[in-house]
Design an enzyme around this catalytic site. Structure first.
Site, mmCIF file in Angstrom:
data_model
loop_
_atom_site.group_PDB
_atom_site.id
_atom_site.type_symbol
_atom_site.label_atom_id
_atom_site.label_comp_id
_atom_site.label_asym_id
_atom_site.label_seq_id
_atom_site.Cartn_x
_atom_site.Cartn_y
_atom_site.Cartn_z
ATOM 1 N N ILE A 65 0.914 -1.302 0.115
ATOM 2 C CA ILE A 65 -0.115 -0.099 0.089
ATOM 3 C C ILE A 65 0.867 1.438 -0.058
ATOM 4 O O ILE A 65 0.335 2.292 0.165
ATOM 5 C CB ILE A 65 -0.889 -0.033 1.186
ATOM 6 C CG1 ILE A 65 -0.195 -0.291 2.553
ATOM 7 C CG2 ILE A 65 -2.141 -1.091 0.954
ATOM 8 C CD1 ILE A 65 -1.212 0.505 3.664
ATOM 9 N N LYS A 66 2.247 1.053 -0.216
ATOM 10 C CA LYS A 66 2.836 2.245 -0.166
ATOM 11 C C LYS A 66 2.941 3.186 -1.688
ATOM 12 O O LYS A 66 2.320 2.470 -2.461
ATOM 13 C CB LYS A 66 4.442 2.086 0.179
ATOM 14 C CG LYS A 66 4.493 1.365 1.486
ATOM 15 C CD LYS A 66 4.280 1.997 2.728
ATOM 16 C CE LYS A 66 3.539 1.443 3.778
ATOM 17 N NZ LYS A 66 4.531 0.721 4.494
ATOM 18 N N HIS A 67 3.388 4.265 -1.703
ATOM 19 C CA HIS A 67 3.458 5.102 -3.038
ATOM 20 C C HIS A 67 3.812 4.204 -4.086
ATOM 21 O O HIS A 67 3.038 4.242 -5.171
ATOM 22 C CB HIS A 67 4.589 6.252 -2.860
ATOM 23 C CG HIS A 67 4.015 7.371 -2.226
ATOM 24 N ND1 HIS A 67 4.481 7.697 -0.773
ATOM 25 C CD2 HIS A 67 3.049 8.488 -2.403
ATOM 26 C CE1 HIS A 67 3.895 8.959 -0.518
ATOM 27 N NE2 HIS A 67 3.323 9.303 -1.488
ATOM 28 N N MET A 68 5.111 3.389 -3.874
ATOM 29 C CA MET A 68 5.622 2.406 -4.952
ATOM 30 C C MET A 68 5.455 0.924 -4.350
ATOM 31 O O MET A 68 5.926 0.740 -3.294
ATOM 32 C CB MET A 68 6.829 2.831 -5.442
ATOM 33 C CG MET A 68 7.484 1.898 -6.254
ATOM 34 S SD MET A 68 8.895 2.593 -6.939
ATOM 35 C CE MET A 68 9.938 1.145 -7.259
#
Ligand SMILES: *Cc1c(COP(=O)(O)O)cnc(C)c1O
Length: 351
Positions: free
Chosen positions: A166-169
């Site tokens: 669920i992180k930016h990338m």
């Protein structure tokens, strides 16, 4: 063949050239020439602590306003968690609280950029430098953020990024560690590579190698690295959308009764992983949003409430204030112009 298919059919799926290439290109993006990859951000944090010289029984000054891995990694290193209080305006460590928490036994400072808002790095780094203590940044929320006109990743001795789902990338899972300490970086990187692979120097002939220190199975593989390499081609637009939405909310929600926006230093440029607002009567606010089909959440439980950290408990009035009011509203790449207008409109109607 698409890159992922190519790597899968190549048969060379463990750690090899794509991992090295991914470390290099990731480093360019975060402004650090020396990046080590790991299978998770938590593993990268564990490595950072050990490479920073944290030994069992040492103290690490850290924040309770974060995801559990930040502080679990300190326990993995056998160190003692020492809480410093946060700034109620944004949930990040306050410089003064860090200064007050440092003792003779402190061997590292762990800094989290909560929700993607850069913490006061200048103050914290100066306080740490005055005592010769390394700073480890947990930048899991802050990929693409900037401080003093430079990317997060380029400032401290160690900076960790997570590539969890669920992180930016994301690469499904993975962690990257930027290593910026000046003294003998070659040796540091060699130690890091051994640490992530059973203590073995992979460049030496296997039967001649001597394992002299404890190592783990923490390395990244070529499949993960290939996912990362492909994502790097598109990541600027993804982060750009988080930032555009965040800045838009900064204006749109400026004068809403019962709601305060987070504040931060002018030299900090957030990458808005979360959009955090501080509200009166959070339960009602959250129900009001839910009734209009908008998700909101607190995301994290303050870590000092977990029994595994019970022996570290202390008074944290800044955190008490922040934790009572904070809530996150949607602001990621999936929020388009129409959706953000709708979210702001629903909030402005009151709760
Ligand atoms: C996601 C995250 C991590 C690391 O998580 P991994 O799942 O191990 O990659 C660490 N700290 C924070 C604040 C996080 O949000």
């Amino acid at each position: 063949m698409p890159p992922l298919e190519e790597i899968l059919y190549s048969g060379q799926i463990s750690e090899g050239a794509p991992v090295v290439e991914f470390e290099r290109r990731f480093g360019v993006f975060v402004g650090s020439p020396h990046v080590l990859s790991f299978y998770s951000g938590t593993a990268a944090l564990h490595a950072a602590l050990v490479l920073a010289g944290v030994r069992p029984g040492d103290e690490v000054v850290t924040t309770a306003m974060t995801a559990e891995p930040t502080n679990m990694a300190i326990l993995h290193a056998g160190a003692t968690v020492v809480w410093a209080d946060v700034d109620p305006a944004n949930g990040n460590l306050s410089t003064q609280a860090v200064v007050d928490a440092i003792t003779e036994r402190t061997s590292a400072i762990m800094v989290v950029h909560y929700g993607g808002i850069p913490a006061p790095l200048a103050g914290i780094r100066a306080a740490a430098a005055a005592r010769g203590i390394p700073v480890i940044e947990d930048a899991a929320h802050a990929f693409g953020a900037r401080y003093d006109d430079r990317p997060i990743g380029s400032h401290s001795e160690f900076v960790m990024f997570s590539l969890q789902a669920i992180k930016h990338m994301t690469t499904v899972d993975g962690g990257m560690l930027a290593c910026n300490s000046a003294a003998d970086v070659g040796k540091l990187l060699a130690n890091g590579r051994k640490f992530r692979w059973f203590g073995i120097d992979r460049d030496a002939p296997r039967t001649e190698v001597d394992v002299a220190s404890v190592g783990y199975k923490y390395h990244m593989n070529n499949v993960t690295a290939t996912l990362g390499l492909v994502q790097l081609d598109h990541i600027e637009s993804v982060i750009g959308r988080h930032i555009a939405n965040g800045r838009w909310f900064d204006q749109a929600l400026e004068n809403v009764a019962g709601l305060k926006l987070c504040r931060w230093e002018r030299r900090a440029e957030p990458s808005y992983w979360f959009y955090t607002v501080l509200v009166d009567d959070r339960e009602k606010f959250s129900r009001h949003l839910a009734a209009h089909g908008i998700a909101s959440s607190q995301a994290h439980k303050r870590n000092d409430l977990h029994s595994v950290f019970a022996s570290s408990r202390c008074k944290l009035p800044g955190l008490d204030t922040f934790y009572e009011q904070m809530i996150h509203i949607p602001c990621g790449w999936w929020v388009d112009d129409q959706r953000r207008e709708y979210i702001a409109d629903v909030i402005r109607r009151g709760w």
